[in-house]
Design an enzyme around this catalytic site. Structure first.
Site, PDB file in Angstrom:
ATOM      1  N   GLU A 203       0.834  -1.208   0.000  1.00 12.79           N
ATOM      2  CA  GLU A 203       0.000   0.000   0.000  1.00 12.79           C
ATOM      3  C   GLU A 203       0.872   1.262   0.000  1.00 12.79           C
ATOM      4  O   GLU A 203       0.726   2.152   0.833  1.00 12.79           O
ATOM      5  CB  GLU A 203      -0.974   0.011   1.180  1.00 12.79           C
ATOM      6  CG  GLU A 203      -2.110  -0.984   1.022  1.00 12.79           C
ATOM      7  CD  GLU A 203      -3.287  -0.704   1.950  1.00 12.79           C
ATOM      8  OE1 GLU A 203      -3.454   0.463   2.371  1.00 12.79           O
ATOM      9  OE2 GLU A 203      -4.041  -1.645   2.235  1.00 12.79           O
TER      10      GLU A 203
ATOM     11  N   ASP B  66       1.351  -8.697   2.841  1.00 12.41           N
ATOM     12  CA  ASP B  66       0.043  -8.713   3.483  1.00 12.41           C
ATOM     13  C   ASP B  66      -0.778  -9.733   2.707  1.00 12.41           C
ATOM     14  O   ASP B  66      -1.264  -9.452   1.611  1.00 12.41           O
ATOM     15  CB  ASP B  66      -0.589  -7.318   3.416  1.00 12.41           C
ATOM     16  CG  ASP B  66      -2.007  -7.284   3.979  1.00 12.41           C
ATOM     17  OD1 ASP B  66      -2.523  -8.350   4.378  1.00 12.41           O
ATOM     18  OD2 ASP B  66      -2.604  -6.190   4.009  1.00 12.41           O
TER      19      ASP B  66
END
Length: 591
Positions: free
Chosen positions: A329, A476
């Site tokens: 991200e 993730d």
């Protein structure tokens, strides 16, 4: 010293070089006062630029490299006449006297004491060390000197947090540049502040001289100024200064990562390397109405602002002294304008992989003194499934359910793959993978297929590019320890009846056996109670997987205590920049 002086004096025309002992000192003064004329001229480019200051104004000329010098000199003379005219006009307005026509300005270029003929092409005429004479003013020509093309300071400055300028240097090295930091108590409402060369009359106090500056509590309320001189070895360019837009503000106090830094004060020593995996929360998601009102309503609005969070992220990451950092991200602008300047100053090189049709992506950083990047093998998982023959069997199985196949192909999930070579032992390589799998709570079947594609691709890369290289797989994974993804990685096979195959309902359910392309992998940081902690959810979603036959876990940096995580209810908070928690471990790589 006399030899250096003689060499320097050859820059002047011959008729100036008849010196008596009395005039020798005067010549030195002239030489010391000579202003620079900066010429940028690169092979293969049609144009060159000539930059200098005349009568208080900056001249910047763009000329053809193959143009005769005479034309460029005529253009400089014309510009000088215009400058004279403006000066006389201004004086006329003040004194109310008639203005005479401007006299021609003699412009010549000298090299080694000889006037350069007008017929010589610009590319050959403008040599380093030449002397440009414009009327009575002489300039020392600097051809392709170190030039600062970008000098920027972060908008948000916090006491106790590193300030890392964004720098770009042409014809020089950032490592060679000279830095001087100043502070001044300029009121926040003052219009004199930001930008290069401003606030000249302010009383600045020197506070530092390194590439990175950490303001103290005594600097709160002050603006910062950076004076940077570009260098390339012994050559120096024109210095630039930049003044901060805002003032230094008070920091948040104790952060969740402060105690963790006590375990990472020293860098890992070969053959051990420190690895970090961290979802830093993209600003494109943090600023949505959903995030502000539903996901993170407990977080103070100012703490959700990107500038504020970037201060925390940079301090956190630099304090880990890591050798490899895998981030998820990562906003494109954050990578370019914030993370790269900061981590570069601490010896880390970064590579970025943006998500298809997204504004955020994956970033991998590695320590330059320990590794060099040999190759990158990034893929979009959905595209690889349909285009790479190594996934043909998996594609055939997925195609049995058109609804599931369509959902998988709509995903822009990427896999970043970097093959690094150990500089301490050339030929020894490691494959570093970084990903962020599909997020939906009911998307276990999609994530299983994504992981199947990723593992097959990684196996192919290692076999083809770096045989025998161990895998370090960070990311993730949006998967709990009881998920099919975790089982696939740690137990190699997923049976047909696994619950995740029907996680999104009967329409998208499938029944297939899925094998890993690797022997069982180990979660280096184990199974923490959580790596993601928000108001409505907490769980372990992030991992660093390794091959235990080639790497051993030497140290796992403890996660923040539950009290630290919940001090401000949940994450993110004023003391923690993301809704995830970084995983850090030291891995001993078998020599």
């Amino acid at each position: 010293m006399f030899n250096h002086l003689c060499a320097a004096l050859t820059l002047f025309p011959r008729h100036l070089l008849s010196f008596s002992p009395r005039t020798l000192t005067g010549a030195c003064r002239v030489l010391g006062r000579m202003q620079p004329a900066v010429v940028r001229c690169l092979p293969g480019e049609p144009k060159l630029t000539i930059s200098f200051s005349l009568d208080g104004s900056h001249k910047h000329m763009l000329r053809d490299q193959d143009e005769p010098l005479g034309k460029a000199l005529v253009r400089i003379s014309s510009g000088a006449i215009k400058s004279q005219g403006k000066a006389k006009k201004s004086k006329k307005n003040q004194v109310q006297q008639p203005c005479k026509a401007s006299e021609p300005v003699v412009v010549k270029l000298y090299l080694d004491g000889h006037e350069v003929p007008d017929t010589v092409q610009n590319s050959e005429a403008w040599q380093d060390g030449a002397v440009l004479q414009v009327g009575n003013v002489k300039y020392s020509v600097q051809r392709n000197p170190p030039i600062l093309t970008t000098v920027e300071l972060p908008v948000s400055l916090l006491a106790g947090f590193p300030v890392c300028p964004k720098l770009e240097v042409e014809f020089g090295n950032i490592e060679d540049c000279e830095f001087t930091w100043y502070k001044a108590n300029i009121p926040a409402t003052s219009t004199e502040a930001a930008g290069e060369g401003q606030a000249q009359d302010t009383s600045w106090i020197q506070v530092g001289c390194g590439r990175v500056h950490i303001p103290s509590n005594q600097d709160i309320g002050c603006r910062l100024k950076l004076l940077c001189t570009p260098r390339a070895g012994s050559r120096s360019g024109v210095a630039k200064e930049v003044v901060s837009v805002g003032t230094v503000e008070a920091g948040p106090g104790v952060c969740t990562f402060d105690n963790r830094h006590a375990f990472t004060v020293k860098a890992a020593e070969w053959p051990t390397m420190r690895v970090v995996s961290y979802n830093i929360l993209a600003d494109v998601y943090a600023q949505t109405e959903l995030s502000k009102t539903v996901l993170y309503p407990y977080c103070a609005p100012y703490a959700m602002q990107l500038d504020y969070r970037q201060n925390l992220i940079k301090k956190e990451l630099t304090g880990y002294n890591a050798d490899i950092i895998c981030l998820q991200e990562v906003d494109k602008g954050v990578f370019t304008d914030s993370l790269t300047p900061a981590l570069d100053a601490f010896g880390l090189e970064g590579i970025f992989r943006i998500k298809h049709k997204q504004h955020e992506g994956l970033a991998t950083f590695y320590r330059r003194s320990k590794f060099q990047l040999l190759s990158s093998h990034d893929i979009v998982l959905s595209e690889a499934l349909t285009s790479d023959p190594i996934h043909s069997k998996l594609l055939e199985k997925v195609s049995a359910n058109s609804a599931l196949k369509e959902k998988i192909l709509q995903r822009s999930t990427s896999l970043q793959v970097s093959v690094l070579e150990d500089l301490s032992k050339p030929g020894r390589r490691v494959c570093v993978a970084n990903t962020h799998l599909y997020f939906h709570p009911k998307g276990g079947n999609v994530r299983l297929v994504q992981m199947g594609i990723a593992l097959q691709h990684l196996s192919h890369v290692i076999n083809e590019v770096a045989p025998g290289a161990p895998l370090v797989f960070c990311g993730d994974f949006n998967s709990m320890p009881n998920s099919g993804v975790f089982q696939l990685l740690s137990e190699v096979v997923i049976p047909q009846q696994h619950a995740d195959w029907s996680s999104s309902g009967p329409e998208e359910s499938c029944s297939m056996e899925l094998d890993s392309a690797f022997p069982p992998l180990l979660s280096a940081c184990g199974k923490p109670a959580y790596t993601n902690y928000v108001g409505g959810f907490h769980g372990c979603l992030d991992y660093i997987f390794i091959q235990p036959d080639s790497m051993q876990v030497e140290q796992v940096i403890p996660l923040p205590s539950h009290q630290e995580v919940t001090t401000y209810e949940a994450l993110p908070s004023v003391a923690h920049p993301s809704d995830h928690i970084a995983l850090i471990c030291d891995l001993r790589w078998n020599p």
